[in-house]
Design a protein around this motif. Structure first.
Motif, PDB file in Angstrom:
ATOM      1  N   GLY A   1       0.809  -1.212   0.000  1.00  0.00           N
ATOM      2  CA  GLY A   1       0.000   0.000   0.000  1.00  0.00           C
ATOM      3  C   GLY A   1       0.837   1.254   0.000  1.00  0.00           C
ATOM      4  O   GLY A   1       2.064   1.217  -0.121  1.00  0.00           O
ATOM      5  N   ASN A   2       0.174   2.373   0.142  1.00  0.00           N
ATOM      6  CA  ASN A   2       0.848   3.656   0.149  1.00  0.00           C
ATOM      7  C   ASN A   2       0.679   4.265   1.536  1.00  0.00           C
ATOM      8  O   ASN A   2       0.003   5.276   1.707  1.00  0.00           O
ATOM      9  N   CYS A   3       1.273   3.618   2.537  1.00  0.00           N
ATOM     10  CA  CYS A   3       1.147   4.043   3.928  1.00  0.00           C
ATOM     11  C   CYS A   3       2.538   4.263   4.513  1.00  0.00           C
ATOM     12  O   CYS A   3       3.509   3.630   4.103  1.00  0.00           O
ATOM     13  N   TRP A   4       2.602   5.140   5.499  1.00  0.00           N
ATOM     14  CA  TRP A   4       3.841   5.395   6.208  1.00  0.00           C
ATOM     15  C   TRP A   4       3.506   5.663   7.658  1.00  0.00           C
ATOM     16  O   TRP A   4       2.496   6.313   7.971  1.00  0.00           O
ATOM     17  N   THR A   5       4.321   5.138   8.564  1.00  0.00           N
ATOM     18  CA  THR A   5       4.070   5.333   9.984  1.00  0.00           C
ATOM     19  C   THR A   5       5.363   5.564  10.739  1.00  0.00           C
ATOM     20  O   THR A   5       6.431   5.131  10.300  1.00  0.00           O
ATOM     21  N   ALA A   6       5.243   6.257  11.854  1.00  0.00           N
ATOM     22  CA  ALA A   6       6.397   6.502  12.724  1.00  0.00           C
ATOM     23  C   ALA A   6       5.914   6.539  14.161  1.00  0.00           C
ATOM     24  O   ALA A   6       4.786   6.946  14.442  1.00  0.00           O
ATOM     25  N   LYS A   7       6.771   6.096  15.060  1.00  0.00           N
ATOM     26  CA  LYS A   7       6.501   6.194  16.497  1.00  0.00           C
ATOM     27  C   LYS A   7       7.568   7.126  17.061  1.00  0.00           C
ATOM     28  O   LYS A   7       8.758   6.893  16.863  1.00  0.00           O
ATOM     29  N   VAL A   8       7.143   8.193  17.744  1.00  0.00           N
ATOM     30  CA  VAL A   8       8.097   9.186  18.246  1.00  0.00           C
ATOM     31  C   VAL A   8       7.960   9.341  19.754  1.00  0.00           C
ATOM     32  O   VAL A   8       6.873   9.193  20.312  1.00  0.00           O
ATOM     33  N   LYS A   9       9.096   9.636  20.385  1.00  0.00           N
ATOM     34  CA  LYS A   9       9.127   9.832  21.837  1.00  0.00           C
ATOM     35  C   LYS A   9       9.725  11.174  22.239  1.00  0.00           C
ATOM     36  O   LYS A   9       9.648  11.560  23.391  1.00  0.00           O
ATOM     37  N   THR A  10      10.340  11.874  21.274  1.00  0.00           N
ATOM     38  CA  THR A  10      10.957  13.166  21.584  1.00  0.00           C
ATOM     39  C   THR A  10      10.452  14.223  20.606  1.00  0.00           C
ATOM     40  O   THR A  10       9.930  13.901  19.531  1.00  0.00           O
ATOM     41  N   GLU A  11      10.631  15.472  20.986  1.00  0.00           N
ATOM     42  CA  GLU A  11      10.231  16.568  20.117  1.00  0.00           C
ATOM     43  C   GLU A  11      11.021  16.546  18.809  1.00  0.00           C
ATOM     44  O   GLU A  11      10.460  16.782  17.734  1.00  0.00           O
ATOM     45  N   GLU A  12      12.292  16.211  18.891  1.00  0.00           N
ATOM     46  CA  GLU A  12      13.119  16.150  17.691  1.00  0.00           C
ATOM     47  C   GLU A  12      12.618  15.073  16.734  1.00  0.00           C
ATOM     48  O   GLU A  12      12.548  15.286  15.515  1.00  0.00           O
ATOM     49  N   ASP A  13      12.247  13.906  17.293  1.00  0.00           N
ATOM     50  CA  ASP A  13      11.696  12.833  16.456  1.00  0.00           C
ATOM     51  C   ASP A  13      10.389  13.266  15.810  1.00  0.00           C
ATOM     52  O   ASP A  13      10.113  12.933  14.662  1.00  0.00           O
ATOM     53  N   LEU A  14       9.565  14.013  16.557  1.00  0.00           N
ATOM     54  CA  LEU A  14       8.290  14.486  16.019  1.00  0.00           C
ATOM     55  C   LEU A  14       8.507  15.458  14.873  1.00  0.00           C
ATOM     56  O   LEU A  14       7.849  15.357  13.828  1.00  0.00           O
ATOM     57  N   VAL A  15       9.427  16.392  15.046  1.00  0.00           N
ATOM     58  CA  VAL A  15       9.726  17.354  13.985  1.00  0.00           C
ATOM     59  C   VAL A  15      10.190  16.618  12.727  1.00  0.00           C
ATOM     60  O   VAL A  15       9.742  16.921  11.609  1.00  0.00           O
ATOM     61  N   GLU A  16      11.048  15.614  12.906  1.00  0.00           N
ATOM     62  CA  GLU A  16      11.538  14.836  11.768  1.00  0.00           C
ATOM     63  C   GLU A  16      10.400  14.045  11.110  1.00  0.00           C
ATOM     64  O   GLU A  16      10.297  13.988   9.879  1.00  0.00           O
ATOM     65  N   ALA A  17       9.511  13.452  11.915  1.00  0.00           N
ATOM     66  CA  ALA A  17       8.392  12.672  11.374  1.00  0.00           C
ATOM     67  C   ALA A  17       7.427  13.569  10.600  1.00  0.00           C
ATOM     68  O   ALA A  17       6.935  13.187   9.533  1.00  0.00           O
ATOM     69  N   ILE A  18       7.154  14.752  11.121  1.00  0.00           N
ATOM     70  CA  ILE A  18       6.270  15.683  10.415  1.00  0.00           C
ATOM     71  C   ILE A  18       6.904  16.105   9.093  1.00  0.00           C
ATOM     72  O   ILE A  18       6.224  16.181   8.066  1.00  0.00           O
ATOM     73  N   ALA A  19       8.209  16.367   9.114  1.00  0.00           N
ATOM     74  CA  ALA A  19       8.905  16.742   7.875  1.00  0.00           C
ATOM     75  C   ALA A  19       8.824  15.609   6.854  1.00  0.00           C
ATOM     76  O   ALA A  19       8.571  15.856   5.667  1.00  0.00           O
TER      77      ALA A  19
END
Length: 75
Positions: A13-31
């Motif tokens: 499929g055309n799916c992507w997922t991430a699990k984040v625990k820090t603000e830096e990881d969240l910023v990277e996942a959003i990007a």
């Protein structure tokens, strides 16, 4: 939750997922979600400490919990 999206994706499929625990990881996942994965179903699971919530988020969570515990409304 990320495992659910991975199961939906199933390598095809055309799916992507991430699990984040820090603000830096969240910023990277959003990007990533708004960049190279912008055409994918993106799901970001954010792990936060139970005490790291605002009053508004706690109130919203209580309302969601109450709504989810009601029997369905047949229409």
């Amino acid at each position: 939750y990320t495992a659910l999206v991975e199961a939906i994706h199933n390598g095809e499929g055309n799916c992507w997922t991430a699990k984040v625990k820090t603000e830096e990881d969240l910023v990277e996942a959003i990007a990533t979600g708004t960049g190279e994965q912008k055409d994918s179903l993106c799901f970001i699971e954010v792990i936060v400490h139970k005490d790291d919530t605002s009053k508004e988020l706690l109130e919203w969570g209580s309302r969601v919990s109450a709504a989810n515990s009601r029997p369905p409304n047949p229409q």
